[in-house]
Design an enzyme around this catalytic site. Structure first.
Site, PDB file in Angstrom:
ATOM      1  N   LYS A 110      -7.444  -1.395  -5.389  1.00  0.00           N
ATOM      2  CA  LYS A 110      -8.607  -1.946  -5.312  1.00  0.00           C
ATOM      3  C   LYS A 110      -9.644  -2.027  -6.149  1.00  0.00           C
ATOM      4  O   LYS A 110     -10.297  -3.107  -6.788  1.00  0.00           O
ATOM      5  CB  LYS A 110      -9.326  -0.838  -4.211  1.00  0.00           C
ATOM      6  CG  LYS A 110      -8.755  -1.073  -2.837  1.00  0.00           C
ATOM      7  CD  LYS A 110      -9.309   0.107  -2.017  1.00  0.00           C
ATOM      8  CE  LYS A 110      -8.476   0.175  -0.641  1.00  0.00           C
ATOM      9  NZ  LYS A 110      -8.880   1.180   0.384  1.00  0.00           N
ATOM     10  N   GLN A 139     -12.001   6.600   0.258  1.00  0.00           N
ATOM     11  CA  GLN A 139     -10.608   6.538   0.812  1.00  0.00           C
ATOM     12  C   GLN A 139     -10.240   7.443   1.944  1.00  0.00           C
ATOM     13  O   GLN A 139     -10.264   8.738   1.669  1.00  0.00           O
ATOM     14  CB  GLN A 139      -9.670   6.503  -0.375  1.00  0.00           C
ATOM     15  CG  GLN A 139      -8.305   6.156  -0.235  1.00  0.00           C
ATOM     16  CD  GLN A 139      -8.064   4.746   0.307  1.00  0.00           C
ATOM     17  OE1 GLN A 139      -8.760   3.878   0.081  1.00  0.00           O
ATOM     18  NE2 GLN A 139      -7.002   4.455   1.105  1.00  0.00           N
ATOM     19  N   ASP A 188     -16.102  -1.134   3.944  1.00  0.00           N
ATOM     20  CA  ASP A 188     -15.059  -0.851   4.874  1.00  0.00           C
ATOM     21  C   ASP A 188     -15.598  -1.124   6.329  1.00  0.00           C
ATOM     22  O   ASP A 188     -14.531  -1.347   7.246  1.00  0.00           O
ATOM     23  CB  ASP A 188     -14.568   0.670   4.752  1.00  0.00           C
ATOM     24  CG  ASP A 188     -13.275   1.077   3.977  1.00  0.00           C
ATOM     25  OD1 ASP A 188     -12.618   0.050   3.812  1.00  0.00           O
ATOM     26  OD2 ASP A 188     -13.107   2.131   3.450  1.00  0.00           O
TER      27      ASP A 188
HETATM   28  N1  GUN Z   1      -6.837   4.267   4.212  1.00  0.00           N
HETATM   29  C1  GUN Z   1      -5.788   3.450   4.861  1.00  0.00           C
HETATM   30  N2  GUN Z   1      -6.591   2.244   4.966  1.00  0.00           N
HETATM   31  C2  GUN Z   1      -7.906   2.200   4.484  1.00  0.00           C
HETATM   32  C3  GUN Z   1      -8.967   1.492   4.499  1.00  0.00           C
HETATM   33  O1  GUN Z   1      -8.812   0.351   4.745  1.00  0.00           O
HETATM   34  N3  GUN Z   1     -10.011   2.167   3.888  1.00  0.00           N
HETATM   35  C4  GUN Z   1     -10.056   3.293   3.489  1.00  0.00           C
HETATM   36  N4  GUN Z   1     -11.338   3.742   3.032  1.00  0.00           N
HETATM   37  N5  GUN Z   1      -9.042   4.195   3.461  1.00  0.00           N
HETATM   38  C5  GUN Z   1      -8.006   3.697   4.185  1.00  0.00           C
END
Ligand code: GUN
Length: 285
Positions: A52, A96, A119
């Site tokens: 990311k 996350q 998100d």
């Molecule tokens: N963990 C697994 N998928 C995601 C996501 O799309 N965003 C976040 N913040 N954590 C995750």
């Protein structure tokens, strides 16, 4: 068979976004800013977070990952989130998941300003999706719809079956498929672990979205001939990352299918970048 190449589609969208950021910063705007908060050292999360940050920098954003110890207390984490809420040069904040068991994930998501919730997990943004109001949409469902659009495969008027009811994928995906919008407008069924007759329901799908985490589970016993299959499964095995669909069995049976890896995964990151730019533009106004 059409291969729904998420990597190629994401590259295309990211290149366009990079041009937009370059054009806007040339006009004097500061670059979009993204903060990723990572607690502990979960192996899968570490890889996702690294990707990311790398992709965000690639398109010209300011991006930073803050690594926090597994032992951090919830109040310390929410205090940090409040600081980034107040920071003028930060447009997106991402925590996350999963978080360690002693931290309440809902409290942390609630602490993020809905305007910086890239998100799309904050209850305000989830509520906007439910009500059909503008807002930040969850990245994986948004990426799936963008991938279908890229290949001109519209689920409008068709039976879309979503298998999985998570807050990150299944639930928002079902809502987004049913929105009265181009490349949505589907007739949606949500299936989950308590569904009886799963195979028969899946077999009636024109568009099948699988997100259950069972490698190779969906074969032609679950899929109508000529259907579109979007594989959202990611399971780590000794053979690498594997999807929910039995790709080899479905390849000459379906109209289109997304591979794992290289399908939905890169689209999720592309949509995180799109959401960050959306937040950046909204905060300018
Ligand atoms: N963990 C697994 N998928 C995601 C996501 O799309 N965003 C976040 N913040 N954590 C995750």
């Amino acid at each position: 068979m059409i291969l729904l190449d998420g990597k190629a589609c994401a590259n295309h969208l990211n290149a366009k976004l990079k041009e937009k950021i370059a054009a806007d910063t040339a006009l004097g705007f500061r670059p979009p800013g993204l903060i990723v908060l990572m607690v502990g050292d979960n192996a899968a999360s570490t890889i996702y977070v690294r990707n990311k940050e790398r992709m965000a920098k690639d398109v010209g954003m300011f991006a930073k990952t803050v690594h926090l110890p597994e032992s951090i207390q919830e109040t310390e984490l929410t205090t940090l989130i409040h600081e980034f809420n107040a920071a003028d040069d930060i447009d997106g904040i991402l925590v996350q998941l999963p978080l360690p068991a002693h931290i309440n994930a809902t409290s942390c998501l609630l602490a993020i300003s809905p305007t910086k919730d890239v998100d799309g997990f904050h209850p305000t943004n989830a509520g906007c999706l439910t009500l059909g109001l503008p807002g930040l949409r969850p990245c994986t469902p948004k990426g799936i719809l963008a991938l279908l659009r890229h290949y001109h495969l519209s689920p409008a008027g068709k039976h879309a079956v979503v298998v999985g009811r998570s807050n990150i994928v299944g639930k928002p995906l079902a809502l987004m498929l049913a929105e009265p919008l181009e490349y949505a407008n589907a007739t949606v069924t949500i299936c989950h672990s308590q569904t009886t007759n799963l195979a028969a329901i899946c077999k009636s799908a024109d568009f099948l979205f699988c997100s259950v985490g069972k490698p190779h589970f969906f074969d032609r016993n679950y899929v109508k001939e000529g259907a579109v299959v979007v594989d959202v499964g990611i399971t780590r095995t000794e053979n690498g990352i594997e999807g929910d669909a039995n790709f080899a069995d479905l390849a000459d049976h379906v109209l289109a299918i997304s591979p794992v890896p290289g399908g939905v995964g890169p689209m999720t990151i592309a949509m995180l970048l799109q959401n960050t730019v959306q937040a950046w533009e909204s905060r300018r106004k």
